[in-house]
Design a protein around this motif. Structure first.
Motif, short mmCIF file in Angstrom:
data_model
loop_
_atom_site.label_atom_id
_atom_site.label_comp_id
_atom_site.label_asym_id
_atom_site.label_seq_id
_atom_site.Cartn_x
_atom_site.Cartn_y
_atom_site.Cartn_z
N LEU A 16 -3.32 -13.37 15.91
CA LEU A 16 -3.85 -12.24 16.65
C LEU A 16 -2.75 -11.29 17.09
CD1 LEU A 16 -6.61 -13.84 18.86
CD2 LEU A 16 -6.70 -13.03 16.51
N ARG A 50 -9.49 -8.61 12.78
CA ARG A 50 -8.98 -8.66 12.99
C ARG A 50 -9.38 -8.77 13.18
NH1 ARG A 50 -8.25 -11.72 10.94
NH2 ARG A 50 -8.73 -12.71 10.37
N ALA A 54 -0.45 -7.17 17.82
CA ALA A 54 -0.04 -7.00 19.21
C ALA A 54 1.39 -6.61 19.24
CB ALA A 54 -0.21 -8.27 19.98
N GLU A 201 -11.39 -13.26 19.90
CA GLU A 201 -11.44 -11.95 19.23
C GLU A 201 -11.60 -10.84 20.26
OE1 GLU A 201 -13.89 -9.60 15.70
OE2 GLU A 201 -14.51 -11.60 16.32
N GLU A 204 -8.42 -9.48 21.84
CA GLU A 204 -7.64 -8.51 21.07
C GLU A 204 -8.04 -7.09 21.46
OE1 GLU A 204 -6.36 -7.71 16.45
OE2 GLU A 204 -8.13 -8.90 16.89
N ARG A 207 -6.80 -6.36 24.96
CA ARG A 207 -5.36 -6.14 24.98
C ARG A 207 -5.02 -4.72 24.58
NH1 ARG A 207 -4.00 -9.24 20.93
NH2 ARG A 207 -3.25 -7.62 19.54
N ARG A 208 -5.65 -4.24 23.53
CA ARG A 208 -5.35 -2.89 23.08
C ARG A 208 -5.73 -1.85 24.13
NH1 ARG A 208 -8.44 -2.59 17.91
NH2 ARG A 208 -8.18 -4.72 17.24
N ALA A 285 -0.54 -9.31 26.07
CA ALA A 285 -0.97 -10.50 25.33
C ALA A 285 -0.65 -11.76 26.11
CB ALA A 285 -0.28 -10.55 23.96
#
Length: 320
Positions: A16, A50, A54, A201, A204, A207-208, A285
């Motif tokens: 990831l 994805r 990261a 998932e 992710e 996090r973005r 992350a």
């Protein structure tokens, strides 16, 4: 192939961190998706998949373990559908990632020089989807057989498995059908796999969002915009450059697309945006991995336990 290790409590799984969450082996859950060979998530994002590193800027394709687990699940799905009286052909994962592998800013000059923003890759994937034998097979079925095929693949109802998402919301899917059976056989517990893979998932995406909302992201982004304007490209964000490059109605053409992508790479380095994205991404992350440690470790355990089963299913020799 190296043995999968349990996740460190201070980091998200490497898969990831460095490429899209390739969810072809996870996301074949909605109606008709078992018959669409191109079930890779677009702009997730990855995913799955994805999608995104990261640590931005590593345009790696799927790992050997990703491919092994995908291939094993595909074979299990094919065999289950055969038992239900339907044809299903396995498909391979795409080896070349798209621009989704760079969620913050393009920063791989070699990739940008080859692909620009990946419009040709998108075209190739769309062409493969159009010629997908599973799609054609499903489209040719009479209505009553279509309904039975969907139920065979995805269960009679999109209920049975449910999990709450980090940050809110709930996701449900069927616990019956060949998709669920294949994942149960491969991962040992379809409910546990659904929960862990869905929640990891989601991390992710979270996090973005945290990276781009971080105050430390704004200064480099403003410098990136000034750099791009100075190079003759008046775009405020990398998202705007890729939207322009990948416009279905006003394509740039290969030469202009590549030139724009290389300008973004140069400005990403000169402005510090690429380095800032890597630093902030690693920071968020680690924070998410600590907060959701149980989900990350469960995801890793289930994958690790599935690898020997996948080797038996595909006939790949065991690794020492």
């Amino acid at each position: 192939m190296s043995r999968t290790r349990a996740a460190h409590p201070g980091r998200l799984p490497r898969r990831l961190l460095h490429r899209p969450l390739l969810a072809a082996a996870v996301a074949v859950a909605g109606a008709a998706t078992a018959f669409a060979a191109a079930v890779l998530p677009d702009g997730n994002g990855l995913p799955a998949g994805r999608a995104s590193p990261a640590v931005a800027g590593t345009a790696a394709g799927p790992s050997a373990e990703d491919r092994l687990l995908h291939d094993a699940e595909q074979r299990l799905l094919r065999d289950c559908m055969r038992r239900q009286g339907f044809t299903y052909q396995v498909f391979a994962l795409d080896e070349e990632p798209g621009v989704e592998a760079f969620p913050y800013v393009l920063d791989d000059s070699a990739w940008a020089g080859r692909h620009g923003y990946g419009s040709a890759l998108r075209g190739q994937r769309a062409a493969r989807a159009r010629s997908d034998p599973n799609r054609a097979y499903f489209a040719a079925l009479p209505p009553d057989r279509k309904a039975r095929a969907l139920a065979a693949a995805n269960g009679p109802t999109p209920r049975g498995l449910s999990t709450d998402l980090p940050g809110g919301g709930t996701v449900e899917r069927s616990g019956q059908g060949c998709v669920a059976e294949s994942q149960d056989l491969l991962y040992g517990d379809v409910a546990a796999w659904f929960r862990a893979s869905t929640r990891v998932e989601a991390l992710e995406r979270i996090r973005r969002g945290r990276v781009t909302a971080d105050a430390g992201y704004r200064g480099p982004l403003a410098r990136w915009e000034r750099c791009m304007r100075g190079a003759g490209h008046p775009y405020a964000t990398p998202a705007q450059t890729r939207a322009a490059a990948l416009s279905p109605t006003r394509p740039l053409g290969t030469a202009r697309e590549v030139a724009l992508a290389l300008a973004e790479v140069r400005c990403g380095a000169a402005s510090g945006l690429a380095a800032t994205a890597r630093r902030l991404d690693a920071h968020h992350a680690a924070a998410l991995a600590r907060t959701y440690r149980a989900d990350v470790e469960q995801w890793e355990r289930l994958r690790a336990a599935a690898l020997p089963r996948a080797r038996r299913i595909t006939g790949e020799p065991p690794r020492g």
